[in-house]
Scaffold this motif. Structure first.
Motif, PDB file in Angstrom:
ATOM      1  N   ARG A 156       0.821  -1.225   0.000  1.00  0.00           N
ATOM      2  CA  ARG A 156       0.000   0.000   0.000  1.00  0.00           C
ATOM      3  C   ARG A 156       0.846   1.262   0.000  1.00  0.00           C
ATOM      4  NH1 ARG A 156      -2.069  -0.796   4.612  1.00  0.00           N
ATOM      5  NH2 ARG A 156      -0.727   0.612   5.763  1.00  0.00           N
ATOM      6  N   GLU A 157       1.898   1.287   0.813  1.00  0.00           N
ATOM      7  CA  GLU A 157       2.709   2.495   0.970  1.00  0.00           C
ATOM      8  C   GLU A 157       3.830   2.609  -0.056  1.00  0.00           C
ATOM      9  OE1 GLU A 157       1.776   4.811   2.949  1.00  0.00           O
ATOM     10  OE2 GLU A 157       0.136   3.599   3.782  1.00  0.00           O
ATOM     11  N   GLN A 158       3.986   1.588  -0.898  1.00  0.00           N
ATOM     12  CA  GLN A 158       4.975   1.595  -1.980  1.00  0.00           C
ATOM     13  C   GLN A 158       6.401   1.723  -1.442  1.00  0.00           C
ATOM     14  OE1 GLN A 158       3.759   4.491  -4.952  1.00  0.00           O
ATOM     15  NE2 GLN A 158       1.606   3.967  -4.667  1.00  0.00           N
ATOM     16  N   VAL A 159       6.720   0.840  -0.482  1.00  0.00           N
ATOM     17  CA  VAL A 159       8.079   0.772   0.041  1.00  0.00           C
ATOM     18  C   VAL A 159       8.592  -0.655  -0.143  1.00  0.00           C
ATOM     19  CG1 VAL A 159       7.690   2.597   1.729  1.00  0.00           C
ATOM     20  CG2 VAL A 159       7.333   0.219   2.397  1.00  0.00           C
ATOM     21  N   CYS A 160       9.902  -0.793  -0.193  1.00  0.00           N
ATOM     22  CA  CYS A 160      10.508  -2.104  -0.433  1.00  0.00           C
ATOM     23  C   CYS A 160      10.342  -3.032   0.764  1.00  0.00           C
ATOM     24  CB  CYS A 160      11.982  -1.956  -0.774  1.00  0.00           C
ATOM     25  SG  CYS A 160      12.284  -1.314  -2.437  1.00  0.00           S
ATOM     26  N   LEU A 161      10.428  -4.320   0.474  1.00  0.00           N
ATOM     27  CA  LEU A 161      10.309  -5.365   1.479  1.00  0.00           C
ATOM     28  C   LEU A 161      11.572  -6.220   1.416  1.00  0.00           C
ATOM     29  CD1 LEU A 161       8.139  -6.517   3.495  1.00  0.00           C
ATOM     30  CD2 LEU A 161       7.470  -8.087   1.658  1.00  0.00           C
ATOM     31  N   ALA A 162      12.163  -6.492   2.562  1.00  0.00           N
ATOM     32  CA  ALA A 162      13.343  -7.355   2.628  1.00  0.00           C
ATOM     33  C   ALA A 162      12.970  -8.638   3.356  1.00  0.00           C
ATOM     34  CB  ALA A 162      14.477  -6.639   3.362  1.00  0.00           C
ATOM     35  N   PHE A 163      13.588  -9.742   2.974  1.00  0.00           N
ATOM     36  CA  PHE A 163      13.311 -11.019   3.638  1.00  0.00           C
ATOM     37  C   PHE A 163      14.364 -12.048   3.264  1.00  0.00           C
ATOM     38  CE2 PHE A 163      10.534 -10.525  -0.111  1.00  0.00           C
ATOM     39  CZ  PHE A 163      10.986 -11.560  -0.922  1.00  0.00           C
ATOM     40  N   ASP A 164      14.401 -13.126   4.034  1.00  0.00           N
ATOM     41  CA  ASP A 164      15.193 -14.298   3.686  1.00  0.00           C
ATOM     42  C   ASP A 164      14.295 -15.218   2.878  1.00  0.00           C
ATOM     43  OD1 ASP A 164      17.083 -13.135   5.250  1.00  0.00           O
ATOM     44  OD2 ASP A 164      16.898 -14.542   6.920  1.00  0.00           O
ATOM     45  N   TYR A 165      14.861 -15.920   1.905  1.00  0.00           N
ATOM     46  CA  TYR A 165      14.030 -16.738   1.018  1.00  0.00           C
ATOM     47  C   TYR A 165      14.715 -18.076   0.711  1.00  0.00           C
ATOM     48  CZ  TYR A 165      10.632 -17.717  -2.680  1.00  0.00           C
ATOM     49  OH  TYR A 165       9.631 -18.264  -3.426  1.00  0.00           O
ATOM     50  N   ALA A 166      13.903 -19.108   0.611  1.00  0.00           N
ATOM     51  CA  ALA A 166      14.388 -20.428   0.208  1.00  0.00           C
ATOM     52  C   ALA A 166      13.658 -20.818  -1.072  1.00  0.00           C
ATOM     53  CB  ALA A 166      14.131 -21.455   1.301  1.00  0.00           C
ATOM     54  N   ASP A 167      14.384 -21.063  -2.165  1.00  0.00           N
ATOM     55  CA  ASP A 167      13.739 -21.415  -3.426  1.00  0.00           C
ATOM     56  C   ASP A 167      13.225 -22.852  -3.383  1.00  0.00           C
ATOM     57  OD1 ASP A 167      15.883 -23.147  -3.882  1.00  0.00           O
ATOM     58  OD2 ASP A 167      16.880 -21.797  -5.285  1.00  0.00           O
ATOM     59  N   ARG A 168      12.690 -23.338  -4.503  1.00  0.00           N
ATOM     60  CA  ARG A 168      12.073 -24.663  -4.516  1.00  0.00           C
ATOM     61  C   ARG A 168      13.069 -25.787  -4.258  1.00  0.00           C
ATOM     62  NH1 ARG A 168      12.101 -22.935  -9.839  1.00  0.00           N
ATOM     63  NH2 ARG A 168      13.225 -24.242 -11.354  1.00  0.00           N
TER      64      ARG A 168
END
Length: 241
Positions: A156-168
């Motif tokens: 909604r606020e148009q700001v970036c999101l950071a996270f840790d991710y594990a692919d398939r």
């Protein structure tokens, strides 16, 4: 919660109940009873017919026979209705699917043009696809509890999101993304995003995300068409092909 939003939320709560109490309202909205008294006074000053009684069976109520002002929906509430309508109309087994979308069109027509344009722009970033496959459902994990609220705010606020991710394949990585869109393949949802560091269009499944956090210093302008064109180019396809 901003005061204007809180006052409108208070009015919505009053509309949904025959009678309630100041303490119940304070608990529902997560504020003090003093704040509720102040917000009730604000609504009365605006002409909203609210009565207060004491004793058994008493409480705070909206006097419906004297008329009620129009409902004011927050943009995120409109997006929630849009998503529900889209999920309903995407299934031929559900009655009134088309009526839900028709009702939303009437809602857009009832608000000022600029506000309607902003609402539609946000809604059009939500894509509803087919229900998740049995394979996806079989391997589906549980997303972190804080992800929903953080994604909604970033979206909604148009700001970036950071996270840790594990692919398939289970390979871990750290990502900073611009969340341009949302793909729903019920009950699964994906973030449609531009990976900032890789400068590439990517899709991230909700349950593979960990440690999500906002990056308020990095803003972006939503561009679903541009993201789609980039994704097609990455696959060697032409837009519209």
């Amino acid at each position: 919660m901003a005061r204007v939003t809180r006052v409108m939320r208070l009015l919505d709560v009053l509309r949904g109940q025959e009678a309630t109490t100041v303490s119940q309202l304070a608990s529902t909205l997560g504020v003090s009873e003093r704040t509720i008294h102040r917000d009730l006074a604000t609504l009365r000053e605006q002409g909203t017919p609210i009565s207060s009684d004491t004793g058994p069976g008493g409480g705070v109520r909206l006097e419906r026979e004297r008329g009620v002002t129009a409902v004011h929906l927050a943009i995120e509430e409109v997006v929630a209705l849009w998503l529900a309508a889209s999920l309903s109309s995407s299934s031929t087994a559900l009655p009134w699917g088309r009526a839900a979308r028709s009702g939303l069109d009437k809602l857009f027509a009832s608000v000022p043009r600029e506000r309607a344009r902003a609402m539609r722009a946000l809604c059009e970033r939500v894509v509803v696809g087919r229900p998740a496959s049995s394979r996806v459902l079989a391997e589906l994990g549980t997303p972190p509890g804080e992800l929903l609220a953080l994604f909604e705010e970033a979206f909604r606020e148009q700001v970036c999101l950071a996270f840790d991710y594990a692919d398939r394949h289970g390979n871990p990585s750290r990502r900073v993304v611009e969340p341009h869109g949302l793909l729903v393949e019920a009950p699964v949802w994906y973030v449609l995003a531009l990976d900032v560091e890789k400068d590439a269009a990517r899709m991230f499944r909700m349950d593979r995300i960990r440690r999500p956090r906002l990056v308020p210093g990095r803003r972006f302008t939503p561009d679903m068409e541009g993201l789609r064109a980039r994704a097609l180019a990455q696959r060697g396809e032409r837009p519209g092909g």
